[in-house]
Design a protein around this motif. Structure first.
Motif, short mmCIF file in Angstrom:
data_model
loop_
_atom_site.label_atom_id
_atom_site.label_comp_id
_atom_site.label_asym_id
_atom_site.label_seq_id
_atom_site.Cartn_x
_atom_site.Cartn_y
_atom_site.Cartn_z
N HIS A 66 3.81 -9.67 10.14
CA HIS A 66 2.63 -8.86 9.78
C HIS A 66 3.08 -7.51 9.24
O HIS A 66 4.21 -7.08 9.45
CB HIS A 66 1.72 -8.68 11.00
N MET A 67 2.19 -6.83 8.59
CA MET A 67 2.48 -5.51 8.04
C MET A 67 2.76 -4.51 9.16
O MET A 67 2.07 -4.52 10.17
CB MET A 67 1.32 -5.01 7.19
N PRO A 68 3.75 -3.67 9.00
CA PRO A 68 4.00 -2.63 10.01
C PRO A 68 2.93 -1.56 9.93
O PRO A 68 2.12 -1.53 8.99
CB PRO A 68 5.37 -2.10 9.60
N PRO A 69 2.91 -0.62 10.89
CA PRO A 69 1.93 0.47 10.84
C PRO A 69 2.08 1.32 9.58
O PRO A 69 3.13 1.33 8.92
CB PRO A 69 2.25 1.29 12.09
N LEU A 70 1.04 2.07 9.27
CA LEU A 70 0.99 2.89 8.06
C LEU A 70 2.15 3.87 7.98
O LEU A 70 2.73 4.08 6.91
CB LEU A 70 -0.34 3.64 8.01
N VAL A 71 2.51 4.48 9.11
CA VAL A 71 3.56 5.50 9.09
C VAL A 71 4.93 4.91 8.80
O VAL A 71 5.89 5.66 8.57
CB VAL A 71 3.61 6.28 10.42
N MET A 72 5.03 3.58 8.78
CA MET A 72 6.30 2.97 8.42
C MET A 72 6.37 2.63 6.93
O MET A 72 7.39 2.89 6.29
CB MET A 72 6.56 1.70 9.25
N TRP A 73 5.31 2.05 6.39
CA TRP A 73 5.41 1.62 4.98
C TRP A 73 4.98 2.69 3.99
O TRP A 73 5.34 2.62 2.81
CB TRP A 73 4.64 0.32 4.74
N LEU A 74 4.21 3.70 4.44
CA LEU A 74 3.78 4.73 3.50
C LEU A 74 4.93 5.64 3.04
O LEU A 74 5.00 5.96 1.84
CB LEU A 74 2.66 5.57 4.13
N PRO A 75 5.85 6.08 3.92
CA PRO A 75 6.96 6.94 3.44
C PRO A 75 7.79 6.31 2.32
O PRO A 75 8.01 6.98 1.30
CB PRO A 75 7.78 7.18 4.71
N PRO A 76 8.26 5.07 2.44
CA PRO A 76 9.03 4.51 1.31
C PRO A 76 8.20 4.36 0.04
O PRO A 76 8.70 4.57 -1.06
CB PRO A 76 9.53 3.16 1.83
N GLY B 155 14.95 -0.95 6.79
CA GLY B 155 14.57 -0.79 8.19
C GLY B 155 13.33 -1.59 8.53
O GLY B 155 13.24 -2.21 9.61
N ILE B 156 12.36 -1.60 7.64
CA ILE B 156 11.14 -2.38 7.87
C ILE B 156 11.48 -3.87 7.92
O ILE B 156 10.99 -4.62 8.78
CB ILE B 156 10.10 -2.09 6.77
#
Length: 769
Positions: free
Chosen positions: A441-451, A342-343
């Motif tokens: 660019h890196m997505p927000p924290l709530v997107m990459w932290l869960p995976p 998804g990211i």
């Protein structure tokens, strides 16, 4: 537990009124609902881990044996933790993934309702309530899969998923009714004490087949698997939540829950082994012929579900242990890979693995999550995936179930899943970064932290398996009716055949990864076989059914009320007449009948004259008036036979009917054009035959001896049990309340339909002229 289940539904209703609050920067607060539920279920880990089973029961329809009974044991706790834990991460992820979406609040409502339905499903201890929540998962998933409702492909995928899983739900209801008939209860925990009686019953095979159809459709087993790849049209949070950890595992949960009740028999074990083996190999092979990341993950998910069915079918403690561990393994790495996909899609605008490379340079934390998930998917130490693979091989090599073909099948499947995991988790991040992706660019924290969190848990549980051994895994094995005392999870099992098979899997799978690359050529190759695929075959059957329906409609549903009534009456005459042939024995005691009075004769003559006048008059209004006369004559007969309540009801209905007919017909031409004599003769024959059948039935009733037991029961208990003095009303409202409720529901649905037609405002371009 009931409150925990209803919380998801209540939140969905709350969003109807306060949805705007969750569309903006506060949308992440919606994740507090699953987080709170996850913490709630974590409180039960020590109790369940110590062997305690927590039960709660709320009366629902006790007269039918249907109650809201809930059981929290090792199996239901494992699924509850996955539903709420992964649900929390998906809710948080969604707040960024769908940020600014017009219908974000609606999406959260669907997601919350689905979470509540899944919790109700895995906690239910009653077959009927389990079916209810099962259907709620199908309905809520329909809205989630078809969330992008402007897309025709999304709508079609949602309908396909609803159709396949809905059929399974129907068979689950049938299975519950059959098991209730066999055991005398709908409680699953009570059925456990009747295992031998159920297995020896003549309906056992029927119940097993119905359970299989329900589980196979929900968990996408071959040949019902094709709805799952189609469901990838849904947004990524849906794919993550429904298709890795929750909905598709519902069928697995059902098989595991019913194994102590129905398992151990040859038909149960053999069928599950065959279906699971075919599904896991077939779907694993299909991953080679996909270039879309979600397509690869979809088929690898189907293959993993096949492995779980295969392990359940083996029916040993070792395979149950392997299944329990693999459920956790698959939920962690597959949810991670879906979130990572998804990211990638969100940031690059594509999921084509042939066009993706080098993303580690701009998405490093996401790349780490993908790498860890790929390692776990491949079963490489120190991930928990390695532990799950070792247990799977160990269970397959068990002397009681050993079969060389089955061993080869599971090894081949694991090799192909390793390839698929590497392609989905590693390929997009290795190599040189294409120029068009350099500004990502890196997505927000709530997107990459869960995976990253899920992938890290996959590694942590592998290094420290004791974290889940006693409090999670052992209670699951116990719930499946096995002794968990000797279970000890560890990465190193010694140098043996299991380790050799693991080594072969890793080496061969890694070589395949470097040799076989996803390509459009491979996609084109597999497309040649589409005409023989289960999906195509079912679509052809569906097309044939549509053609048949068109002919059926043309013949029977042609828009003429006369034909509808004639068809219904002819069917009744044939059915009842066939039943009565040889069974009619009129033994009427004419001396017991009262003599006819002049009033009754006059009323009957008026009724007969009214009937003939209605049939032969050429005026609509005259026919309506004659029908009113017929109704009044019937009212008089009711009065003569001491039934004033029926007389008043008949009078009210007939009066209202005459008025409505007059209002409708007064603008129509004064005289009818009578139908041709052939049709009138046909209608006359049908009418006379129907009247004859009704007359014979009435005489049959009169010839039967009078039994007053039922009438006496209602007379005695109407006031005592229902606090009503009118016996007829009490029967309708209380003793036959279910019938009345259904009748009211039908009227309500009809009223809604009429209201919708009255409120319809067509555009001038849409009107038929």
């Amino acid at each position: 537990m009931l409150t925990a289940i209803l919380l998801g539904f209540l939140f969905a209703v709350f969003l109807v009124f306060a949805g705007k609050f969750f569309k903006g920067k506060f949308s992440v607060l919606a994740s507090l609902i699953p987080l709170g539920l996850f913490i709630y279920f974590c409180r039960f880990i020590p109790e369940v881990g110590s062997g305690e089973v927590i039960r709660q029961t709320y009366q629902w329809v006790p007269s039918f044996g249907v109650n809201l009974s809930f059981t929290l044991d090792g199996l239901s706790l494992l699924f509850s933790l996955m539903i709420t834990g992964i649900g929390f991460l998906v809710f948080a992820y969604t707040s960024s993934y769908l940020k600014g979406h017009e219908y974000l609040d609606r999406f959260y409502g669907y997601l919350a309702a689905f979470m509540g339905a899944m919790l109700g499903l895995v906690l239910s201890d009653n077959m009927i309530s389990l079916f209810t929540f099962w259907e709620l998962t199908s309905i809520s998933s329909f809205f989630l899969i078809g969330f992008n409702n402007t897309s025709e492909a999304s709508r079609k995928s949602a309908l396909t998923a609803l159709g396949i899983t809905g059929i399974g739900g129907l068979f689950l209801l049938l299975a519950g009714l059959v098991l209730g008939n066999i055991s005398g209860t709908y409680s699953i925990s009570e059925m456990l004490n009747m295992k031998e009686a159920i297995a020896g019953h003549e309906y056992y095979v029927i119940a097993v087949i119905f359970i299989f159809i329900a589980a196979f459709t929900k968990s996408a087993q071959f040949p019902f698997h094709f709805w799952l790849p189609g469901a990838m049209k849904a947004p990524t949070p849906v794919s993550t939540y429904l298709h890795s950890a929750t909905m598709v595992k519902a069928g697995i949960y059902l098989l595991m829950r019913m194994t102590p009740v129905l398992g151990g028999e040859e038909i149960w074990n053999t069928t599950l082994i065959i279906v699971g083996a075919v599904t896991m190999v077939y779907s694993a092979v299909h991953t080679l012929f996909r270039t879309d990341l979600k397509g690869i993950l979809a088929y690898s998910t189907i293959s993993a579900l096949g492995i779980l069915v295969f392990l359940i079918g083996m029916g040993t403690r070792d395979t149950f242990l392997a299944a329990a561990v693999f459920i956790i393994v698959h939920a962690l790495y597959k949810a991670t890979l879906f979130l990572v996909t998804g990211i990638i899609d969100h940031e690059t605008g594509t999921r084509d693995v042939t066009a993706l490379a080098g993303l580690r340079k701009v998405l490093m934390p996401v790349a780490v999550a993908g790498f860890f998930a790929a390692i776990s998917s491949a079963g490489i130490p120190p991930s928990i995936g390695f532990l799950g693979k070792e247990l799977t091989y160990e269970g397959t090599l068990h002397p009681e179930v050993f079969n060389i073909l089955l061993v080869v099948s599971i090894v081949v499947t694991k090799i192909l899943l390793l390839w698929a995991g590497f392609v989905a988790g590693i390929s997009p991040f290795k190599g040189k970064l294409p120029e068009r992706f350099q500004k990502i660019h890196m997505p927000p924290l709530v997107m990459w932290l869960p995976p990253l969190l899920l992938a890290t848990l996959g590694m942590a549980f592998g290094i420290f398996p004791a974290l889940i051994q006693d409090n999670i895994i052992k209670p699951v094995v116990t719930a499946l009716g096995q002794n968990p005392e000797e279970i000890h999870l560890a990465l190193w099992h010694g140098f043996n055949m299991v380790f050799i098979l693991s080594l072969v899997t890793i080496v061969v799978g890694t070589i395949m990864y470097f040799v076989i690359k996803p390509s459009e050529k491979l996609v084109g190759f597999i497309s040649r076989f589409n005409p023989a695929s289960p999906k195509t075959i079912l679509e052809k059957l569906n097309s044939g059914f549509i053609i048949f329906s068109a002919y059926w409609t043309k013949i029977f549903q042609n828009g003429y009320l006369r034909n509808y009534v004639s068809t219904i009456i002819v069917f009744l005459v044939v059915l009842v007449g066939y039943t009565m042939i040889g069974n009619t024995k009129l033994d009427l005691d004419y001396s017991s009948l009262t003599k006819l009075s002049i009033y009754e004769i006059v009323a009957t003559v008026i009724l007969i004259v009214g009937v003939f006048y209605t049939v032969f008059t050429g005026s609509r209004l005259a026919a309506v008036a004659a029908m009113g006369v017929i109704g009044l004559a019937i009212c008089l007969i009711f009065v003569f036979y001491s039934a004033p309540d029926l007389a008043m009801t008949q009078f009210s209905i007939d009066t209202l009917t005459v008025i409505l007919f007059v209002l409708v017909l007064y603008k129509l031409p004064r005289y009818l054009t009578l139908s041709d004599y052939k049709m009138r003769i046909k209608d006359g024959i049908i009418s006379c035959a129907f009247g004859l059948i009704v007359g014979i039935l009435a005489l049959e009733v009169l010839s039967e001896p009078v039994h007053n037991e039922i009438g006496d029961f209602y007379a005695r208990n109407a006031y005592i049990m229902a606090h009503g003095k009118n016996v007829v009303n009490v029967i309708l409202v209380d003793f036959r309340g279910a019938d009345t409720m259904i009748e009211i529901s039908v009227l309500a649905i009809s009223a809604i339909g009429v209201f919708g037609l009255l409120k319809l405002r067509l555009k001038s371009s849409d009107r038929v002229k």
